[in-house]
Enzyme design. Structure first.
Site, PDB file in Angstrom:
ATOM      1  N   THR A   1      -7.431   2.497   5.966  1.00 22.91           N
ATOM      2  CA  THR A   1      -8.699   2.006   5.003  1.00 22.91           C
ATOM      3  C   THR A   1      -8.447   1.269   3.852  1.00 22.91           C
ATOM      4  OG1 THR A   1      -8.146   4.082   3.747  1.00 22.91           O
ATOM      5  CG2 THR A   1      -9.745   4.223   5.592  1.00 22.91           C
TER       6      THR A   1
ATOM      7  N   GLY B   1       0.766  -1.215   0.081  1.00 17.77           N
ATOM      8  CA  GLY B   1       0.085   0.107  -0.060  1.00 17.77           C
ATOM      9  C   GLY B   1       0.764   1.246   0.128  1.00 17.77           C
TER      10      GLY B   1
ATOM     11  N   TYR C   1      -6.002  -2.536   6.251  1.00 15.81           N
ATOM     12  CA  TYR C   1      -6.351  -2.513   7.666  1.00 15.81           C
ATOM     13  C   TYR C   1      -7.873  -2.595   7.777  1.00 15.81           C
ATOM     14  CZ  TYR C   1      -1.655  -2.702   9.912  1.00 15.81           C
ATOM     15  OH  TYR C   1      -0.393  -3.040  10.324  1.00 15.81           O
TER      16      TYR C   1
ATOM     17  N   ASP D   1       2.472   2.557   2.362  1.00 14.49           N
ATOM     18  CA  ASP D   1       3.918   2.236   3.120  1.00 14.49           C
ATOM     19  C   ASP D   1       4.956   1.866   2.003  1.00 14.49           C
ATOM     20  OD1 ASP D   1       4.692  -0.059   5.997  1.00 14.49           O
ATOM     21  OD2 ASP D   1       5.626   1.826   5.188  1.00 14.49           O
TER      22      ASP D   1
HETATM   23  N1  APR Z   1      -0.979   7.722  -2.176  1.00 15.46           N
HETATM   24  C1  APR Z   1      -1.911   7.913  -1.404  1.00 15.46           C
HETATM   25  N2  APR Z   1      -2.676   6.999  -0.888  1.00 15.46           N
HETATM   26  C2  APR Z   1      -2.410   5.780  -1.196  1.00 15.46           C
HETATM   27  C3  APR Z   1      -1.376   5.454  -1.928  1.00 15.46           C
HETATM   28  C4  APR Z   1      -0.325   6.404  -2.297  1.00 15.46           C
HETATM   29  N3  APR Z   1       0.612   6.127  -3.132  1.00 15.46           N
HETATM   30  N4  APR Z   1      -1.237   3.997  -2.064  1.00 15.46           N
HETATM   31  C5  APR Z   1      -2.355   3.510  -1.381  1.00 15.46           C
HETATM   32  N5  APR Z   1      -3.164   4.610  -0.863  1.00 15.46           N
HETATM   33  C6  APR Z   1      -4.096   4.670   0.174  1.00 15.46           C
HETATM   34  C7  APR Z   1      -5.102   3.361  -0.139  1.00 15.46           C
HETATM   35  O1  APR Z   1      -5.801   3.319  -1.255  1.00 15.46           O
HETATM   36  C8  APR Z   1      -5.845   3.461   1.299  1.00 15.46           C
HETATM   37  O2  APR Z   1      -7.013   4.280   0.788  1.00 15.46           O
HETATM   38  O3  APR Z   1      -3.684   4.773   1.449  1.00 15.46           O
HETATM   39  C9  APR Z   1      -5.023   4.173   2.140  1.00 15.46           C
HETATM   40  C10 APR Z   1      -4.407   3.195   3.350  1.00 15.46           C
HETATM   41  O4  APR Z   1      -4.189   2.025   2.746  1.00 15.46           O
HETATM   42  P1  APR Z   1      -2.963   0.932   3.125  1.00 15.46           P
HETATM   43  O5  APR Z   1      -1.561   1.567   2.547  1.00 15.46           O
HETATM   44  O6  APR Z   1      -3.224  -0.476   2.910  1.00 15.46           O
HETATM   45  O7  APR Z   1      -2.624   1.181   4.614  1.00 15.46           O
HETATM   46  P2  APR Z   1      -3.455   0.536   5.991  1.00 15.46           P
HETATM   47  O8  APR Z   1      -4.896   0.241   5.649  1.00 15.46           O
HETATM   48  O9  APR Z   1      -3.360   1.554   6.826  1.00 15.46           O
HETATM   49  O10 APR Z   1      -2.733  -0.687   6.302  1.00 15.46           O
HETATM   50  C11 APR Z   1      -1.426  -0.711   6.784  1.00 15.46           C
HETATM   51  O11 APR Z   1      -0.455  -2.311   5.068  1.00 15.46           O
HETATM   52  O12 APR Z   1       1.030  -1.558   3.413  1.00 15.46           O
HETATM   53  C12 APR Z   1       0.997  -2.203   4.727  1.00 15.46           C
HETATM   54  O13 APR Z   1       2.943  -1.931   5.888  1.00 15.46           O
HETATM   55  C13 APR Z   1       1.557  -1.398   5.962  1.00 15.46           C
HETATM   56  O14 APR Z   1       0.962  -3.301   7.439  1.00 15.46           O
HETATM   57  C14 APR Z   1       0.477  -1.748   7.190  1.00 15.46           C
HETATM   58  C15 APR Z   1      -0.676  -1.772   6.536  1.00 15.46           C
END
Ligand code: APR
Length: 183
Positions: free
Chosen positions: A125, A39, A128, A41
């Site tokens: 969102t 994601g 998680y 991260d």
């Molecule tokens: N820019 C902005 N938003 C983004 C991007 C980006 N490049 N990539 C993904 N997103 C959005 C997703 O569409 C989502 O709406 O960020 C939001 C959070 O999604 P995740 O990245 O999956 O984060 P989260 O749900 O908090 O889960 C965290 O996922 O990647 C792993 O290491 C991380 O274990 C942790 C978990």
């Protein structure tokens, strides 16, 4: 409404890729290890380069709802504030206050470091599975409440990766603008 509008004017909602934001700090929706993932991260670590992971390795992780700051390295943003959001279960194990704490702690750290512009993804969102509409309400409410106490922050941008997320944030912002209590 005047005071409240002062807060609202500091908020922006955009659709895009947070790694491209030219701000003082972007927020990373991390996990408690702070050692990267998928994601946003994964996108942030990819764009920042290897040095970000090397700095994260010495931070010793971060508790859900708390936040820790690193340099931004090859990102346009000068800093990255890493915050593990809560894994959504069923709404009964403190998910909502923990998500609010993510936003509040990131803003507090930005103020402590005299940062003026900060961008948030929709924490929690994705992987998680936090419900998007409720997460957006918590994000917008927590940020506006926090900005009242953090005068140094000039602009907070919610960077949404898709239209659904952006619309959820816009609806949440419209709702608090309409609240009589904000007068
Ligand atoms: N820019 C902005 N938003 C983004 C991007 C980006 N490049 N990539 C993904 N997103 C959005 C997703 O569409 C989502 O709406 O960020 C939001 C959070 O999604 P995740 O990245 O999956 O984060 P989260 O749900 O908090 O889960 C965290 O996922 O990647 C792993 O290491 C991380 O274990 C942790 C978990």
């Amino acid at each position: 409404m005047k005071v409240f509008m002062g807060m609202i004017e500091k908020l922006q909602i955009v659709e895009g890729d947070i790694t491209q934001m030219d701000v003082d700090a972007i927020v990373n929706a991390a996990n408690e290890t702070l050692l990267g993932g998928g994601g946003v991260d994964g996108a942030i670590h990819w764009a920042a380069g290897q040095k970000l992971l090397e700095e994260c390795r010495i931070l010793g992780g971060c508790a859900t709802g708390n936040a820790k700051m690193t340099a931004g390295y090859e990102l346009k943003a000068r800093y990255v504030i890493h915050t593990p959001g809560p894994v959504w279960r069923d709404g009964t194990v403190n998910e909502e206050p923990l998500l609010a704490s993510c936003y509040r702690r990131c803003l507090e750290i930005a103020e402590e470091h005299q940062l003026k512009t900060i961008a948030f993804p929709a924490i929690g969102t994705g992987v998680y599975r936090f419900p998007k509409k409720r997460a957006a309400e918590i994000a917008v409410t927590t940020v506006t409440d926090s900005l009242r106490k953090l005068p140094g922050i000039e602009t907070v941008t919610f960077v949404c990766f898709n239209e659904e997320s952006a619309n959820a944030h816009r609806a949440a912002l419209d709702a608090i603008c309409a609240e009589p209590s904000s007068l």
